[in-house]
Design an enzyme around this catalytic site. Structure first.
Site, PDB file in Angstrom:
ATOM      1  N   GLU A 310       0.817  -1.218   0.000  1.00 54.08           N
ATOM      2  CA  GLU A 310       0.000   0.000   0.000  1.00 54.08           C
ATOM      3  C   GLU A 310       0.848   1.264   0.000  1.00 54.08           C
ATOM      4  O   GLU A 310       0.625   2.196   0.777  1.00 54.08           O
ATOM      5  CB  GLU A 310      -0.963  -0.010   1.201  1.00 54.08           C
ATOM      6  N   ASP A 389      -8.657  -8.846   4.019  1.00 54.65           N
ATOM      7  CA  ASP A 389      -8.409  -7.702   4.891  1.00 54.65           C
ATOM      8  C   ASP A 389      -9.533  -7.493   5.895  1.00 54.65           C
ATOM      9  O   ASP A 389     -10.338  -6.577   5.730  1.00 54.65           O
ATOM     10  CB  ASP A 389      -8.238  -6.449   4.014  1.00 54.65           C
ATOM     11  N   GLU A 417     -12.791  -1.959  11.766  1.00 56.60           N
ATOM     12  CA  GLU A 417     -12.699  -1.215  10.507  1.00 56.60           C
ATOM     13  C   GLU A 417     -13.791  -1.576   9.508  1.00 56.60           C
ATOM     14  O   GLU A 417     -14.449  -0.704   8.961  1.00 56.60           O
ATOM     15  CB  GLU A 417     -11.313  -1.473   9.902  1.00 56.60           C
TER      16      GLU A 417
HETATM   17  O1  GCW Z   1      -7.193  -2.625   6.080  1.00 52.71           O
HETATM   18  C1  GCW Z   1      -6.198  -1.804   5.599  1.00 52.71           C
HETATM   19  C2  GCW Z   1      -6.508  -0.463   6.153  1.00 52.71           C
HETATM   20  C3  GCW Z   1      -5.329   0.444   6.171  1.00 52.71           C
HETATM   21  C4  GCW Z   1      -4.220  -0.254   6.931  1.00 52.71           C
HETATM   22  C5  GCW Z   1      -3.890  -1.549   6.208  1.00 52.71           C
HETATM   23  C6  GCW Z   1      -2.834  -2.367   6.938  1.00 52.71           C
HETATM   24  C7  GCW Z   1      -2.607   0.777   8.355  1.00 52.71           C
HETATM   25  O2  GCW Z   1      -7.551   0.080   5.415  1.00 52.71           O
HETATM   26  O3  GCW Z   1      -5.715   1.633   6.802  1.00 52.71           O
HETATM   27  O4  GCW Z   1      -3.091   0.565   7.069  1.00 52.71           O
HETATM   28  O5  GCW Z   1      -5.037  -2.351   6.118  1.00 52.71           O
HETATM   29  O6  GCW Z   1      -3.219  -3.280   7.637  1.00 52.71           O
HETATM   30  O7  GCW Z   1      -1.670  -2.095   6.774  1.00 52.71           O
END
Ligand code: GCW
Length: 843
Positions: A310, A389, A417
């Site tokens: 990311e 995720d 989240e």
């Molecule tokens: O789920 C995603 C989140 C990001 C997060 C990433 C991760 C901290 O949307 O905000 O970043 O995972 O776990 O690295």
């Protein structure tokens, strides 16, 4: 009153005042700050059971952790039993609670069966006195033993023949906070950081100390305090003394501190022109940095690394592997006893969605399985529990079965989240239980995930549990008063993953709200149903959360997942839905599992239905075991889930007067909000699928809302209709809002039903970039007014901001004029969606 009695009264008052001063807990209103450590006074008959407990507590040693243990016991006993134990040091000189490590307790036989952080609660005679002994394998064990003892008292257990050994299931029991140095928290839903503010560590770290105490009370032993999307400044020379202050605040509770680091730090802040992990200058840089840290923080835990993920730079920039990256840092930490948590959350977020073979779910295994055995012994691969995720439902990550010569830790998420962001009730222990118990059948042997990650299956030196928590400055830590059950459950499962979710929630409820049977039964029931309920009205059958994955991860956003590189695809189109991940016809992801599991998922018939759409693409007309089609299941599940969310409100209302007013009201407000938002979810998802599939709901509900009056169909003065995007996030795709210049807008309609008592729901949008005001009138009579200031995660009209105001008990007569006035504020232009009017008899 004679002088003698007067003096005694004065003395009594003084003692009471003094006890209260020593016991700040009793003075607080029930804000939730004390969480499960309230130590509420026990009833008289239960107190009676403990009448012969010792009157003092002595510690065998002088460390901060032992002092915490002693103070905690005093605090707990005072709260629950109303007695202040005397504090002593060294061998007991009277009947006492004796706290010390096993070898230090006089006369205690040594036991080989107490592992690191474990403890033994027992009783015996020391120096001729009857004592209750809390003996730890180490000092942390003593602390955990004290919390266990207090919990026994809180539950009214008998201490007479105490003889119990407990030890944690795994050595790693950590939390991660995703706090930024400026004080904001990534995916934090309960206020700003308790650690940082404005680029520095906070001056007042009292909440950090209290957080550490909460963590210790459930057996957790480490905390990474900053976002995995790390700010390089965290390693700056002048920042280290600030970190040392945080470590000082955590240490008395046995919590080791770690930090997340940017892998590119040698270059971004270290002055080198490279961060190549094999470059000697980079190796040297990490070594020196580690030395510098350990000079200031001798018990520093280590680093968490998010790299090649990311947008975070990583070893791939130099053609190196995650093993090269992890090892260069691990070697720098090794001599100091530190570890590296290297996150397996490495994937390409620019995947070509047109290629049906592409699959983000495959990334972790593809990146890490080939490196098994190449990581140093103080590296732990931190693996999210599912391959995508933190979705509401995922299978377990196949990577757990792909690392036999490498340490692992599972990464769970307490911060909700994708599961309602602590606005919706969603108790995750049942999910975690399923994940931890899942049998991977490695080499066709019983290999539940919990045994693999703890290091038991492959005899790894370390391993265990990590959870992203993200507590914030909100008084009650996580925002929703019932959300702390997730943190409690996480700690309890990390300590003992064989505990069941019902047992855990029962404990939590009693400690948090007391043991009134109605309270315990109602809250347990709500908590235990909540994950399934949330799943039902968001994304059933394993399709994913169906949320807006591009921004908030909160409200409905079916198409946000599709046609982009993020790879959270569900592939819903006109004919069907689901990701085909089979070997035969799909992405081949299924092959990453050991053969028994792979065989189960490869076949549509043997795939558990709650994961159907995760593994298979099926037509909407595919018939499920229930004899329903997939599309009808989607409709029904959303209606049932939303209905159940309404029931949560009624269940909670049955507790009025059984718990304190403050937490009662705060929870009620969240549940009422959730009930409204569940309908937003229901309607958005159902309408999207109706439009996309063209298949009607056999029960005729979707798209038909006879009790609604759409705002755009009302008589508008000032208000203007707007098209909402995506259309399913507003009723009939439209709303009304004031034009930019307006001071006030009005929407009017006539009530056409028969005279009676009604409930009126005003569906409006509450953005976080303004605080509009609303007033509702029946005829000339003002019946309700409010300000839209709930700080929902949205700057625009849509599924994130859509919310409702319920006006119950309204007498309406045919022809009554109902009028809504909206006063816009800043960018929020008093937006309205619809009004729903239902007879009270029908509720
Ligand atoms: O789920 C995603 C989140 C990001 C997060 C990433 C991760 C901290 O949307 O905000 O970043 O995972 O776990 O690295």
């Amino acid at each position: 009153m004679c002088r003698h009695r007067l003096a005694r009264t004065v003395l009594l008052i003084a003692v009471c005042l003094c006890l209260n001063a020593l016991s700040p807990l009793r003075l607080f209103a029930e804000t939730g700050y004390e969480a499960w450590l309230r130590y509420a006074p026990l009833d008289d008959s239960t107190r009676q059971k403990y009448a012969s407990l010792p009157a003092s507590v002595t510690i065998l040693g002088d460390s901060p952790v032992l002092h915490s243990a002693q103070e905690e016991l005093i605090r707990g006993v005072r709260g629950m039993l109303g007695r202040t134990l005397g504090a002593a040091k060294g061998e007991p000189k009277e009947s006492a609670f004796v706290l010390g490590t096993v070898g230090n307790v006089p006369g205690l036989r040594s036991r080989s069966d107490i592992g690191a952080d474990g403890f033994w609660l027992t009783s015996g005679r020391i120096n001729g006195f009857d004592c209750i002994i809390v003996a730890g394998n180490n000092e942390r064990g003593v602390l955990y033993g004290v919390f266990a003892l207090l919990s026994k008292i809180a539950h009214g257990e008998n201490l007479a023949s105490l003889d119990e050994v407990q030890q944690p299931y795994a050595p790693i029991r950590w939390v991660n906070q995703w706090d930024n140095l400026d004080g904001r928290i990534e995916r934090g839903y309960a206020g700003r950081s308790i650690f940082f503010d404005n680029g520095s560590v906070r001056t007042d770290l009292s909440r950090v100390r209290d957080y550490a105490r909460l963590l210790a009370s459930i057996g957790l032993n480490g905390c990474t305090i900053n976002n995995v999307n790390a700010d390089p400044k965290v390693l700056a020379d002048d920042f280290l003394p600030q970190l040392a202050r945080v470590a000082d605040a955590l240490r008395p509770w046995g919590i080791q501190m770690a930090i997340s680091v940017q892998f590119s730090s040698p270059k971004t802040m270290g002055g080198l022109d490279t961060f190549d992990p094999l470059d000697p200058r980079v190796i040297d840089w990490w070594r020196k940095k580690a030395e510098q840290i350990y000079q200031q923080i001798p018990d520093f835990g280590g680093f968490v690394v998010k790299a090649d993920s990311e947008g975070q730079l990583g070893p791939s920039a130099y053609g190196r592997t995650p093993a090269d990256a992890a090892n260069v840092i691990a070697r720098a930490l090794k001599q100091h006893g530190g570890v590296v948590f290297y996150r397996a959350f490495v994937y390409n977020h620019h995947l070509d969605w047109r290629d049906p073979k592409n699959d983000r779910a495959k990334a972790a295994y593809e990146n890490f399985h080939p490196l098994d055995g190449k990581f140093d012994d103080n590296v732990i691969i931190q693996i999210k529990h599912g391959p995508i995720d933190f979705q509401v439902r995922e299978p377990v990550s196949p990577l757990f079965s792909g690392l036999e010569k490498t340490n692992q830790a599972i990464e769970l998420q307490v911060t909700q989240e994708y599961t309602g962001q602590q606005r919706h009730l969603c108790f995750l222990a049942p999910m975690w239980e399923e994940v931890l118990d899942f049998d991977l059948r490695i080499a066709n042997h019983s290999t539940p995930v919990k045994e693999v990650i703890s290091g038991r299956t492959f005899r790894r030196p370390i391993g265990g549990f990590v959870a992203v928590v993200n507590v914030g400055m909100d008084k009650n830590w996580l925002g929703h008063p019932l959300a702390m059950a997730n943190l409690y459950a996480y700690g309890r499962l990390a300590w003992d993953p064989n505990l069941s979710a019902p047992t855990i929630v029962d404990e939590w409820t009693r400690l948090t709200f007391g043991s009134d049977p109605l309270v315990v039964k109602t809250i347990s029931d709500m908590q235990l149903n909540s994950w399934h309920v949330y799943e039902s009205y968001t994304g059933p059958l394993g399709a994913g959360t169906l949320t807006d994955i591009l921004e908030s991860h909160y409200g409905p956003g079916v198409e946000a997942s599709e046609r982009n590189g993020w790879g959270q695809w569900h592939r819903a189109d006109h004919d069907g839905i689901g990701m085909d991940r089979t070997v035969a016809t799909g992405t081949g992801f299924v092959a990453q599992y050991p053969s028994v599991v792979a065989k189960m998922y490869e076949s549509l018939a043997s795939t558990p239905e709650e994961l159907l759409l995760f593994f298979h693409h099926v037509p909407y007309t595919h018939v499920l075991r229930s004899s329903k089609t997939v599309i009808q299941h989607i409709y029904d599940s959303h209606y049932e889930g939303a209905e159940h969310a309404q029931q949560f409100v009624e269940q909670w209302k049955s507790l009025r007067g059984h718990i304190d007013d403050v937490r009662y009201a705060a929870t009620l407000a969240r549940l009422e909000y959730q009930a409204g938002h569940a309908i937003v979810w229901r309607d958005a998802i159902c309408n999207w699928f109706l439009r996309t599939s063209g298949i009607a709901d056999t029960k005729g509900r979707v798209g038909h809302y006879p009790d609604r009056v759409e705002a755009e169909a009302m008589q508008l003065h000032g208000y203007e209709p707007v098209e909402v995007s995506p259309p399913e996030t507003a009723s009939q795709g439209k709303a009304v809002q004031c034009p930019p210049s307006a001071q006030k807008c009005t929407a009017i309609f006539q009530f056409k039903g028969p005279a009676g008592w009604y409930v009126l729901d005003v569906q409006y949008f509450d953005q976080n970039n303004g605080e509009s005001k609303f007033q509702v009138r029946v005829g000339d009579q003002l019946v309700d007014e409010w300000t839209a200031n709930d700080h929902l995660p949205a700057t625009k009209i849509g599924g994130d901001s859509s919310t409702r105001r319920r006006i119950p008990g309204l007498a309406l007569r045919p022809g009554d004029q109902i009028r809504i006035d909206g006063v816009p504020d800043q960018a929020e232009r008093a937006p309205l969606d619809y009004v729903e009017i239902r007879s009270e008899d029908r509720r």
